[in-house]
Scaffold this active site. Sequence first.
Site, mmCIF file in Angstrom:
data_model
loop_
_atom_site.group_PDB
_atom_site.id
_atom_site.type_symbol
_atom_site.label_atom_id
_atom_site.label_comp_id
_atom_site.label_asym_id
_atom_site.label_seq_id
_atom_site.Cartn_x
_atom_site.Cartn_y
_atom_site.Cartn_z
ATOM 1 N N ASP A 119 38.268 49.620 26.847
ATOM 2 C CA ASP A 119 37.283 48.860 27.195
ATOM 3 C C ASP A 119 35.962 49.272 26.605
ATOM 4 O O ASP A 119 35.976 50.295 26.155
ATOM 5 C CB ASP A 119 37.070 48.804 28.839
ATOM 6 C CG ASP A 119 36.864 49.969 29.408
ATOM 7 O OD1 ASP A 119 36.627 51.037 28.817
ATOM 8 O OD2 ASP A 119 36.726 50.052 30.694
ATOM 9 N N SER A 120 34.981 48.441 26.703
ATOM 10 C CA SER A 120 33.580 48.806 26.121
ATOM 11 C C SER A 120 32.870 50.095 26.680
ATOM 12 O O SER A 120 31.967 50.367 26.262
ATOM 13 C CB SER A 120 32.809 47.706 25.911
ATOM 14 O OG SER A 120 32.246 47.157 27.230
ATOM 15 N N GLN B 261 31.419 35.817 28.220
ATOM 16 C CA GLN B 261 30.553 35.863 29.559
ATOM 17 C C GLN B 261 29.958 34.548 29.841
ATOM 18 O O GLN B 261 30.624 33.621 29.339
ATOM 19 C CB GLN B 261 29.654 37.049 29.615
ATOM 20 C CG GLN B 261 30.194 38.383 29.605
ATOM 21 C CD GLN B 261 30.584 38.719 30.941
ATOM 22 O OE1 GLN B 261 30.647 38.070 31.791
ATOM 23 N NE2 GLN B 261 31.308 39.976 31.222
ATOM 24 N N GLY C 157 31.081 49.180 29.393
ATOM 25 C CA GLY C 157 30.085 48.127 29.847
ATOM 26 C C GLY C 157 30.368 48.240 31.541
ATOM 27 O O GLY C 157 29.443 48.280 32.113
ATOM 28 N N PHE C 158 31.438 47.696 31.717
ATOM 29 C CA PHE C 158 31.790 47.507 33.209
ATOM 30 C C PHE C 158 31.470 48.598 34.128
ATOM 31 O O PHE C 158 30.811 48.677 35.066
ATOM 32 C CB PHE C 158 33.322 47.046 33.499
ATOM 33 C CG PHE C 158 33.496 46.772 34.931
ATOM 34 C CD1 PHE C 158 32.970 45.559 35.545
ATOM 35 C CD2 PHE C 158 34.433 47.492 35.582
ATOM 36 C CE1 PHE C 158 33.261 45.233 36.616
ATOM 37 C CE2 PHE C 158 34.597 47.276 36.847
ATOM 38 C CZ PHE C 158 34.183 46.098 37.633
ATOM 39 N N ASP D 125 29.691 44.492 26.371
ATOM 40 C CA ASP D 125 29.055 43.430 26.969
ATOM 41 C C ASP D 125 28.100 43.724 28.349
ATOM 42 O O ASP D 125 28.309 44.776 28.930
ATOM 43 C CB ASP D 125 30.161 42.426 27.373
ATOM 44 C CG ASP D 125 31.076 42.830 28.351
ATOM 45 O OD1 ASP D 125 31.165 43.940 28.267
ATOM 46 O OD2 ASP D 125 31.506 42.152 29.097
ATOM 47 N N CYS E 101 63.799 48.691 40.528
ATOM 48 C CA CYS E 101 63.127 49.887 39.869
ATOM 49 C C CYS E 101 63.856 51.063 40.430
ATOM 50 O O CYS E 101 64.385 51.349 41.203
ATOM 51 C CB CYS E 101 61.495 49.765 40.195
ATOM 52 S SG CYS E 101 61.130 50.654 41.772
ATOM 53 N N ASP F 1 44.949 43.097 32.798
ATOM 54 C CA ASP F 1 44.729 44.227 33.205
ATOM 55 C C ASP F 1 44.356 44.159 34.503
ATOM 56 O O ASP F 1 43.521 43.529 34.876
ATOM 57 C CB ASP F 1 44.161 45.212 32.347
ATOM 58 C CG ASP F 1 42.646 45.074 32.569
ATOM 59 O OD1 ASP F 1 42.131 44.027 32.066
ATOM 60 O OD2 ASP F 1 42.177 45.837 33.358
ATOM 61 N N CYS G 298 64.101 44.313 44.257
ATOM 62 C CA CYS G 298 63.687 45.135 42.928
ATOM 63 C C CYS G 298 64.603 46.213 42.509
ATOM 64 O O CYS G 298 65.238 46.810 43.335
ATOM 65 C CB CYS G 298 62.215 45.932 43.475
ATOM 66 S SG CYS G 298 61.692 46.992 42.196
ATOM 67 N N CYS H 26 63.214 51.998 44.004
ATOM 68 C CA CYS H 26 63.970 50.961 45.188
ATOM 69 C C CYS H 26 65.371 51.439 45.156
ATOM 70 O O CYS H 26 66.044 51.298 46.064
ATOM 71 C CB CYS H 26 63.589 49.589 44.618
ATOM 72 S SG CYS H 26 61.896 49.161 45.465
ATOM 73 N N HIS I 72 56.828 51.707 41.886
ATOM 74 C CA HIS I 72 57.179 50.564 42.633
ATOM 75 C C HIS I 72 56.312 49.260 41.933
ATOM 76 O O HIS I 72 56.696 48.292 41.423
ATOM 77 C CB HIS I 72 57.618 50.651 43.905
ATOM 78 C CG HIS I 72 57.826 49.162 44.248
ATOM 79 N ND1 HIS I 72 58.648 48.260 43.910
ATOM 80 C CD2 HIS I 72 57.009 48.224 44.943
ATOM 81 C CE1 HIS I 72 58.601 47.255 44.543
ATOM 82 N NE2 HIS I 72 57.547 46.842 44.969
HETATM 83 ZN ZN LIG Z 1 60.817 48.707 43.283
#
Ligand SMILES: [Zn+2]
Length: 351
Positions: free
Chosen positions: A92-93, A201, A95-96, A146, A296, A256, A294, A299, A325
């Site tokens: 990211d820049s 923006q 900025g945030f 920004d 994963c 994101d 799930c 799990c 998870h």
């Molecule tokens: Zn999971």
Amino acid sequence: MALKFSLLNETDAGGRRAQLDLPHQLVETPVFMPVGTAGSVKAVPQETLEALDAQIILGNTYHLYLRPGHEAIRRMGGLHRFISWPRAMLTDSGGFQVFSLSQLRKVSDEGVRFRSHLDGSSHFFTPEHSMDVQIALGADIAMAFDECTEYPATRARAEESLRLTMAWARRSLGHFTANRHNVPWYEEKDGRAQSLFGIVQGGMYTDLRKQSAERLVEMISEVLPLLPKDKPRYVMGVGYPDEIEQYARLGVDMMDCVLPTRAARHGLLFTSEGRLNIKGKKYAEDQGPADPECDCMVCRRYSRAYLRHLMHAGEPLSATLNTIHNLAYYLAIMKRVRASLVAEASAVTQP
Ligand SMILES: [Zn+2]
């Protein structure tokens, strides 16, 4: 040297299945990008992110600039090599974080003066400086600097903020285009270079958002053919599981959010049965997995009772397993959406 973005399928609702050909990864979109704030997706090692099939992760320019410093990272061969991440990255820049974390900000047309949230030291960020830092980090995608318009904002305030963001976008683009050849792996990656994304923006005012988007497109057209003809759409900082699915179906290509990772560290798990607070007493002897749907690695192996125990005992493994998870759940949503977009869509013919 254009960014390669290939549209594969498109639905009537505008959802699109595409591929983003970045120097370190052919990214299948729509994609969710885990946030690796300070060179780490908190609590999860890079090899686990690979096993989860994360295609692209974020790095935060503000954090990496303050610690360990972008010049140190450049000397160590760029962010990819420093953190040992072979796939795509986006920075990211800054900025945030400048606007949300730092203290005593002073915004001028030139840039933002701020104090570090770490040690109070004074720093000055301009669009040019943000580009220099991001070029040194060397991620596949850099973001224009920004001003993050606060919410709520008056119309006049949103207009002023938009004016500044547009001016900064122009300066970001000029400086990036002139200097991006300093990326360490620039020569190595088959002619594929670091890319710069613009930022829309304009606060919550639809017409300003529209104007912002139109002016960005205008500006980009001026610097063609250096810039891409096909443009991926990235919505920053969203969202809940139902939201990311909805955005993807409307045609957002990239998203994101810190939500799955941050919530995990607080014991909040996202599951096919809804949100689950693993701290709850009712899970004390629950032998079932966090999410029965799930598959994963967490799990498949661990029970709710064990996850609850780790949380209560303050074991670091708690953050790791909960985060794995939640990320698996988010990445699985995107995988499912990608498959359904193909099923619903008619094939797009590439020009
Ligand atoms: Zn999971």
